[in-house]
Scaffold this active site. Structure first.
Site, mmCIF file in Angstrom:
data_model
loop_
_atom_site.group_PDB
_atom_site.id
_atom_site.type_symbol
_atom_site.label_atom_id
_atom_site.label_comp_id
_atom_site.label_asym_id
_atom_site.label_seq_id
_atom_site.Cartn_x
_atom_site.Cartn_y
_atom_site.Cartn_z
ATOM 1 N N ASP A 41 -61.237 18.607 -73.193
ATOM 2 C CA ASP A 41 -61.825 19.015 -71.929
ATOM 3 C C ASP A 41 -61.568 17.856 -70.964
ATOM 4 O OD1 ASP A 41 -64.850 20.866 -71.117
ATOM 5 O OD2 ASP A 41 -63.165 20.194 -69.880
HETATM 6 C C1 GLC Z 1 -64.205 21.461 -66.870
HETATM 7 C C2 GLC Z 1 -64.594 22.555 -67.859
HETATM 8 C C3 GLC Z 1 -63.422 23.232 -68.495
HETATM 9 C C4 GLC Z 1 -62.301 23.297 -67.483
HETATM 10 C C5 GLC Z 1 -61.824 21.882 -67.242
HETATM 11 C C6 GLC Z 1 -60.751 21.821 -66.162
HETATM 12 O O1 GLC Z 1 -65.063 20.376 -66.992
HETATM 13 O O2 GLC Z 1 -65.516 22.187 -68.878
HETATM 14 O O3 GLC Z 1 -63.847 24.531 -68.912
HETATM 15 O O4 GLC Z 1 -61.237 24.104 -67.979
HETATM 16 O O5 GLC Z 1 -62.875 21.001 -66.908
HETATM 17 O O6 GLC Z 1 -61.298 22.208 -64.947
#
Ligand code: GLC
Length: 746
Positions: free
Chosen positions: A261
């Site tokens: 993430d």
């Molecule tokens: C965010 C989310 C994830 C997302 C990523 C990119 O914090 O948790 O679901 O795809 O970052 O935006």
């Protein structure tokens, strides 16, 4: 001549391998391509493949013609283009997209065919926008109605989530775009998501929280998985030995890429050894650090290189990561397909409308108030959610759309000249929505005193034949939004008060809950018709009008339980250590959370007797669901008959006993009789959605497979089938059993 040909052929064989570029050959076996490319890469090039070079991209290998990997949010549509190293939009004028319904709505269709349509359409939009990895779908289980991101997921039941996620993945990946199933694992809330260390039994982990991810990998063939922010067994999920090595690789044989993430990676050594393949979002100014923490400072960048050059770590882990990334590239940008995707075409818009219409749930329809009768002349639409754009906001799933049909617009369009439609605000929430530099609904400012806004609505309601209240949540902070959970179970902005006032002056009132979560409904006895309306994206207004006016016969079923009050949910009966978590005694910034309700999430809890509930949580809660998991009414009725069990096959006949066509999601639950271990009273193990004309009957067949009867033996660490009797329940909802049969395992 012959000699010349022979020498030519010989020469060809001797040609150095540099020219037999297997990795470029899309027809070559993918593992040969991977190995061929791997041996051509330098150390710098290998490292470049495994961490971000910008907010949403990782480096390719220009020298070898291996392209950059572009990731994009999100599960409901393709996020607007952002600047190289920013969250804010880049201001492009050609990146407006179709917003598909939120995944709670997709789950509520109980129709895997809808998931396939969804995946194909969103995959085409991703492909057209030049993206290789779609950061979705999300399948975290609905453990608490306060979780800010439940709207992005598929509800409380592992079988429903597992069944509905597979076709979505296949649809996306058929376009040559990788799905990236998230957030693996145990990311069941937003509060404290970056640090919370989740404690959960192996049984609950394997029986409740992992099945959708396992199905995504083993049946969906997911090409990538996103690690979650939280911790499990004291290790961050983005580099977690148990989740990524023991379970994902060794037990499930996942051959895709594990992507962090954004900002989920925080340790080089663990990232090297615990199975992370691609590090995104760590040290740029989009999260917590300035531009000085450039991409070279990523944990899997220079720090990793320095360890290798110093001889402190080998390169076998690096090569494994690179293999997984190369495989991802050869499955996507270098797969040789001649496909270009499509954006915002009529097909996608029709898919969005169809799924939304099939996912809207008719919870209550006392007196058959709906569909709107032609005798009705004056319709009053009330509520901010009737006009508020809802495709912007909510966090990373926010979208810049080609258009968004609001509920009011959809109702007015459908009403045409046949009905007189009036609108009043009824309540004022937050007005405009702003996210990533996008502003929507700026014209919604309303500074009037609450009393005035309410008085206006009550006066208008007295004159109307039908009142349609469109409220719920709105993806603002704490109102179904990433990063924060809801602060209350009740509707915000004084909605309960105005709904009661409107119902007091006009009994013909409909409440539409636009949300991804259950809410309290203290006015339920005074409101004859209630719909769960979801965040339905670009076609929201059309789909809602389709259902309200009866052009579509609702067939959605609840993917989660709606209890009367927050304390009727087990996660909210055992103190802060069960939700939202408590500070670690040695490191207060780190949270510890204990899923003490264990297997008994949602209807698995609601099915328990007060005595069993007290044994589980210490609270003898007697509350029953306002609306049960799997519940959803239709404008027609269905009879279930002739339940028969022959060998492994259970059949049941469904008849449409009403006067209009409709669809029914027939559910099969399994109830172990006198199990040796603690098990839920019953569990959903299969479902089938069928369409029936008035008077039509159809026989539905379910094959009873061993895995439907098994539980996870945490002592043997394996799925186990005990001999004994298992009652098979055919149902229209978890609280509406229509037929039974006893199955025995010798
Ligand atoms: C965010 C989310 C994830 C997302 C990523 C990119 O914090 O948790 O679901 O795809 O970052 O935006």
């Amino acid at each position: 001549m012959k000699k010349i040909l022979l020498s030519l052929a010989t020469a060809m064989l001797l040609v150095p391998t540099a020219f037999s570029q297997v990795y470029l050959d899309a027809k070559a076996p993918i593992e040969e391509r991977v190995e061929d490319a791997l041996e051509r890469l330098t150390l710098e090039e290998k490292l470049g493949l495994i961490h971000a070079q910008s907010k949403f991209s990782s480096a390719g290998v220009p020298r070898l013609g291996i392209p950059t990997v572009w990731c994009t949010d999100g599960p409901h549509g393709i996020r607007a283009e952002v600047l190289w190293d920013e969250w804010n939009t880049a201001g492009w004028t050609n990146d407006s997209v179709t917003a598909f319904p939120a995944l709670t709505c997709l789950a509520a269709t109980f129709n895997p065919n809808m998931s396939l349509l969804y995946g194909r359409a969103i995959g085409e939009e991703a492909l057209y926008r030049g993206k290789q990895v779609l950061l979705g779908p999300g399948v975290n289980i609905y453990r608490t109605p306060l979780n800010g991101r439940n709207f992005e997921y598929m509800g409380e039941d592992p079988c429903l989530s597992a069944t509905m996620v597979v076709p979505y993945i296949k649809g996306v990946q058929a376009q040559g775009v990788a799905a990236c199933v998230k957030h693996f694992a145990l990311n069941n809330q937003e509060d404290g998501r970056h640090t919370t260390n989740v404690h959960v039994s192996d049984r609950a982990l394997y029986e409740i929280y992992l099945p959708a991810f396992k199905a995504a990998v083993q049946q969906g063939g997911a090409w990538s998985i996103m690690g979650s922010y939280n911790r499990y067994r004291d290790q961050y999920a983005c580099h977690n030995q148990y989740l990524l090595q023991d379970i994902l690789r060794k037990e499930w044989h996942f051959d895709g890429a594990v992507i962090s993430d954004w900002g989920g990676c925080c340790n080089t050594d663990q990232a090297i050894h615990n199975g992370l393949d691609m590090e995104f979002g760590s040290w740029t100014n989009g999260l917590t650090e300035g531009k000085s923490n450039a991409y070279a400072n990523y944990y899997l960048a220079d720090p990793y290189r320095d360890l290798i050059l110093a001889g402190k770590v080998g390169t076998e882990e690096l090569d494994q990561k690179v293999r997984n990334v190369l495989r991802l590239i050869f499955r996507t940008s270098m797969n040789g397909y001649v496909k270009y995707g499509a954006l915002c075409n009529e097909e996608h818009q029709s898919v969005a409308r169809r799924i939304a219409g099939e996912g809207i749930v008719l919870l209550q329809n006392n007196g058959g108030l709906l569909p709107i009768k032609k005798e009705v002349k004056k319709i009053l639409v009330v509520g901010e959610n009737a006009i508020k754009p809802l495709t912007v906001g909510g966090g990373s799933s926010s979208l810049k759309v080609k258009y968004e049909i609001s509920p009011l617009a959809g109702i007015c369009e459908r009403a045409g000249k046949d009905f007189d439609v009036k609108y009043v605000r009824g309540y004022v929430g937050t007005g405009a929505t702003v996210q990533d530099g996008m502003v929507s609904g700026a014209e919604m400012e309303d500074k009037r005193p609450v009393a005035e806004v309410q008085a206006e609505a009550v006066a208008a309601a007295r004159e109307a034949d039908l009142v349609i209240f469109i409220g719920g949540l709105n993806k603002e902070g704490h109102q179904d939004c990433e990063g924060v959970d809801r602060l209350q179970y009740e509707l915000p902005y004084g909605q309960d008060e105005i709904i009661a006032k409107l119902a007091a002056v006009n009994p013909n009132i409909v409440f539409v809950n636009i949300s991804g979560n259950a809410v309290a409904m203290p006015w339920l006895q005074q409101v004859p018709a209630v719909l769960q309306g979801w965040f339905n994206g670009s076609e929201a207004g059309h789909a809602l009008a389709d259902v309200l006016f009866g052009d579509v016969n609702p067939s959605g079923k609840l993917p989660f339980t709606i209890m009367p009050a927050l304390t009727d949910y087990p996660a909210h009966q055992m103190g802060a250590e069960v939700y939202p978590g408590v500070s670690n005694e040695h490191y207060p910034i780190l949270m510890e959370e204990y899923y003490k309700e264990d297997l008994f999430v949602g209807y698995r809890y609601a099915d328990l007797s007060p005595k069993a509930r007290k044994a589980l949580t210490g609270v003898a809660c007697k509350s029953q669901p306002l609306f049960a998991f799997g519940h959803g009414l239709s404008y027609t009725t269905f009879a279930y008959s002739d339940v028969k069990l022959e060998g492994r096959f259970l059949t049941v006949t469904i008849t449409n006993t009403g006067d209009r066509a409709g669809k029914e999601a027939v559910q099969l639950y399994v109830a172990p009789q006198k199990p040796k271990v603690a098990r839920p009273v019953k569990e959903l193990k299969a479902f089938k959605k069928i369409a029936l004309e008035p008077g039509e009957s159809r026989t539905v067949k379910f094959e009873i497979k061993d895995e439907m009867l098994q539980y996870f033996d945490d002592q043997k660490h394996e799925w186990t089938l005990d001999a004994g009797k298992y009652q098979l329940l055919v149902a229209s909802s978890s609280a509406d059993i229509r037929g039974k049969a006893m199955y025995e395992v010798k």
